[in-house]
Scaffold this motif. Structure first.
Motif: not given
Ligand SMILES: [Cu+2]
Length: 120
Positions: A74-77, A81-84, A99-110
């Motif tokens: 899951h990309v918190h932009s 964006q969700e990528l399987e 947009q400039p800034g910090t974007v979390d890229v997470e695994s919601h599975t983990l």
């Protein structure tokens, strides 16, 4: 003489509609190379694990994923964006973020942050 009433079973077929999320293929407007990040999922751990990665605005990010089982990134932009991905190796693309800034890229599975993109 008795009559047996046959019960008629009505089977309701449930139709499922696959909703296609609007994935728009953005034509790359510049010659910027995508940032490549290797990601490994193994059990309940992920590598990298919360590392910060600098990317330019609009720069695509290619994730080279190796996974022991399928899941979703899951990309918190904005928009999100969700990528399987599936078990094995797969290549995912995070569309460039404007947009400039910090974007979390997470695994919601983990429930873990894989990387934090520092868009600048
Ligand atoms: Cu998320």
């Amino acid at each position: 003489m008795r009559r047996t009433l046959a019960a008629v079973a009505v089977v309701l077929a449930t139709l499922t509609f696959a909703t296609a999320c609007g994935d728009e293929d953005k034509p790359s407007t510049d010659s910027q190379e995508p940032k490549v990040i290797k990601v490994t999922f193994d059990g309940d751990s992920v590598t990298p694990n919360g590392d910060r990665v600098e990317v330019a605005t609009g720069q695509d990010v290619t994730l080279e994923v190796t996974a022991d089982q399928g899941g979703e990134i899951h990309v918190h932009s904005d928009p999100e964006q969700e990528l399987e991905y599936e078990a094995g190796e797969s290549t995912l693309t995070i569309q460039g973020i404007d947009q400039p800034g910090t974007v979390d890229v997470e695994s919601h599975t983990l429930e873990k942050i894989v990387v934090q993109l520092e868009v600048q």
